[in-house]
Design a protein around this motif. Structure first.
Motif, mmCIF file in Angstrom:
data_model
loop_
_atom_site.group_PDB
_atom_site.id
_atom_site.type_symbol
_atom_site.label_atom_id
_atom_site.label_comp_id
_atom_site.label_asym_id
_atom_site.label_seq_id
_atom_site.Cartn_x
_atom_site.Cartn_y
_atom_site.Cartn_z
ATOM 1 N N ILE A 1 8.989 7.607 -15.020
ATOM 2 C CA ILE A 1 8.341 8.656 -14.221
ATOM 3 C C ILE A 1 7.349 8.035 -13.250
ATOM 4 C CG2 ILE A 1 6.777 10.635 -14.319
ATOM 5 C CD1 ILE A 1 8.181 11.358 -17.003
ATOM 6 N N ASP A 2 6.549 7.083 -13.724
ATOM 7 C CA ASP A 2 5.590 6.403 -12.846
ATOM 8 C C ASP A 2 6.306 5.692 -11.703
ATOM 9 O OD1 ASP A 2 3.309 7.221 -14.127
ATOM 10 O OD2 ASP A 2 2.819 5.262 -14.993
ATOM 11 N N LEU A 3 7.420 5.040 -11.985
ATOM 12 C CA LEU A 3 8.163 4.342 -10.945
ATOM 13 C C LEU A 3 8.614 5.308 -9.859
ATOM 14 C CD1 LEU A 3 9.339 1.650 -9.974
ATOM 15 C CD2 LEU A 3 11.396 2.205 -11.281
ATOM 16 N N ILE A 4 9.116 6.453 -10.256
ATOM 17 C CA ILE A 4 9.553 7.466 -9.294
ATOM 18 C C ILE A 4 8.374 7.965 -8.462
ATOM 19 C CG2 ILE A 4 10.508 9.802 -9.068
ATOM 20 C CD1 ILE A 4 12.195 9.095 -11.614
ATOM 21 N N VAL A 5 7.246 8.217 -9.114
ATOM 22 C CA VAL A 5 6.059 8.720 -8.413
ATOM 23 C C VAL A 5 5.520 7.670 -7.447
ATOM 24 C CG1 VAL A 5 3.675 9.496 -8.736
ATOM 25 C CG2 VAL A 5 5.466 10.340 -10.249
ATOM 26 N N ILE A 6 5.539 6.402 -7.847
ATOM 27 C CA ILE A 6 5.060 5.329 -6.969
ATOM 28 C C ILE A 6 5.956 5.220 -5.739
ATOM 29 C CG2 ILE A 6 4.721 2.834 -6.751
ATOM 30 C CD1 ILE A 6 4.011 2.872 -9.793
ATOM 31 N N ILE A 7 7.262 5.214 -5.944
ATOM 32 C CA ILE A 7 8.197 5.094 -4.822
ATOM 33 C C ILE A 7 8.058 6.288 -3.875
ATOM 34 C CG2 ILE A 7 10.653 5.109 -4.203
ATOM 35 C CD1 ILE A 7 11.102 3.390 -6.736
ATOM 36 N N ALA A 8 7.813 7.473 -4.432
ATOM 37 C CA ALA A 8 7.648 8.674 -3.609
ATOM 38 C C ALA A 8 6.322 8.680 -2.842
ATOM 39 C CB ALA A 8 7.746 9.916 -4.485
ATOM 40 N N LYS B 1 -4.969 -0.895 -2.742
ATOM 41 C CA LYS B 1 -3.997 -1.554 -3.615
ATOM 42 C C LYS B 1 -2.645 -1.623 -2.907
ATOM 43 C CE LYS B 1 -6.866 -1.915 -6.999
ATOM 44 N NZ LYS B 1 -7.393 -3.174 -7.458
ATOM 45 N N ASN B 2 -1.951 -2.720 -3.091
ATOM 46 C CA ASN B 2 -0.682 -2.954 -2.426
ATOM 47 C C ASN B 2 0.443 -2.172 -3.110
ATOM 48 O OD1 ASN B 2 1.940 -4.458 -1.959
ATOM 49 N ND2 ASN B 2 0.570 -5.521 -0.538
ATOM 50 N N TRP B 3 1.199 -1.413 -2.318
ATOM 51 C CA TRP B 3 2.281 -0.572 -2.831
ATOM 52 C C TRP B 3 3.391 -1.422 -3.454
ATOM 53 C CZ3 TRP B 3 7.452 -0.158 -1.420
ATOM 54 C CH2 TRP B 3 8.137 0.952 -1.928
ATOM 55 N N LEU B 4 3.785 -2.489 -2.777
ATOM 56 C CA LEU B 4 4.881 -3.314 -3.260
ATOM 57 C C LEU B 4 4.546 -3.970 -4.592
ATOM 58 C CD1 LEU B 4 7.685 -4.496 -2.828
ATOM 59 C CD2 LEU B 4 6.614 -6.349 -1.525
ATOM 60 N N ILE B 5 3.346 -4.469 -4.729
ATOM 61 C CA ILE B 5 2.930 -5.075 -5.996
ATOM 62 C C ILE B 5 2.938 -4.031 -7.100
ATOM 63 C CG2 ILE B 5 1.002 -6.153 -7.220
ATOM 64 C CD1 ILE B 5 0.307 -7.584 -4.603
ATOM 65 N N THR B 6 2.479 -2.828 -6.800
ATOM 66 C CA THR B 6 2.473 -1.758 -7.788
ATOM 67 C C THR B 6 3.889 -1.412 -8.233
ATOM 68 O OG1 THR B 6 0.479 -0.868 -6.725
ATOM 69 C CG2 THR B 6 1.598 0.554 -8.294
ATOM 70 N N LEU C 1 6.597 -3.382 -8.102
ATOM 71 C CA LEU C 1 7.161 -4.498 -8.862
ATOM 72 C C LEU C 1 6.579 -4.590 -10.262
ATOM 73 C CD1 LEU C 1 7.334 -7.231 -6.059
ATOM 74 C CD2 LEU C 1 9.229 -5.907 -7.046
ATOM 75 N N LEU C 2 5.278 -4.370 -10.389
ATOM 76 C CA LEU C 2 4.660 -4.383 -11.715
ATOM 77 C C LEU C 2 5.225 -3.268 -12.590
ATOM 78 C CD1 LEU C 2 0.916 -5.139 -10.914
ATOM 79 C CD2 LEU C 2 2.491 -6.580 -12.208
ATOM 80 N N CYS C 3 5.411 -2.100 -12.015
ATOM 81 C CA CYS C 3 5.955 -0.973 -12.771
ATOM 82 C C CYS C 3 7.399 -1.254 -13.178
ATOM 83 C CB CYS C 3 5.864 0.315 -11.963
ATOM 84 S SG CYS C 3 6.380 1.772 -12.889
ATOM 85 N N GLY D 1 2.377 -1.351 -19.144
ATOM 86 C CA GLY D 1 1.330 -0.673 -18.388
ATOM 87 C C GLY D 1 0.657 -1.531 -17.345
ATOM 88 N N ALA D 2 1.305 -2.611 -16.918
ATOM 89 C CA ALA D 2 0.682 -3.553 -15.972
ATOM 90 C C ALA D 2 0.286 -2.876 -14.667
ATOM 91 C CB ALA D 2 1.631 -4.713 -15.693
ATOM 92 N N HIS D 3 1.097 -1.959 -14.184
ATOM 93 C CA HIS D 3 0.776 -1.278 -12.929
ATOM 94 C C HIS D 3 -0.449 -0.391 -13.079
ATOM 95 C CE1 HIS D 3 3.314 1.494 -15.161
ATOM 96 N NE2 HIS D 3 2.885 2.480 -14.392
ATOM 97 N N ARG D 4 -0.646 0.193 -14.253
ATOM 98 C CA ARG D 4 -1.837 1.014 -14.503
ATOM 99 C C ARG D 4 -3.098 0.146 -14.520
ATOM 100 N NH1 ARG D 4 -1.676 6.804 -14.992
ATOM 101 N NH2 ARG D 4 0.533 7.288 -15.063
ATOM 102 N N PHE D 5 -3.017 -1.015 -15.158
ATOM 103 C CA PHE D 5 -4.154 -1.937 -15.146
ATOM 104 C C PHE D 5 -4.457 -2.382 -13.721
ATOM 105 C CE2 PHE D 5 -2.741 -2.683 -19.604
ATOM 106 C CZ PHE D 5 -3.930 -2.362 -20.244
#
Length: 72
Positions: free
Chosen positions: A51-58, A7-12, A14-16, A23-27
């Motif tokens: 929280i999800d955004l922070i975890v994704i960026i990290a 899965k692409n990090w950047l898309i994840t 941006l969706l988040c 919940g688009a990034h979770r789907f």
């Protein structure tokens, strides 16, 4: 052993950022159940999405198969 997700990090990210309350990034990463819960609660009233955004960026966010979604 934990591997990198396809899965692409950047898309994840941006969706988040833009659709995290839905919940688009979770789907996108295959976590359908969590995506439905986020959709119903509007992203845990925004807190869960933040929280999800922070975890994704990290680089610690995982897809449905347990693979890390990392910036590459």
């Amino acid at each position: 052993m934990i591997t990198s997700s396809e899965k692409n990090w950047l898309i994840t990210v941006l969706l988040c950022f833009f659709l995290g309350g839905l919940g688009a990034h979770r789907f996108f990463v295959g976590k359908i159940g969590a995506g439905i819960v986020m959709l119903v609660t509007l992203g845990g009233f925004g807190i869960w999405s933040l929280i999800d955004l922070i975890v994704i960026i990290a680089g610690n966010f995982k897809d449905s198969e347990g693979n890390l979604i990392k910036y590459e």
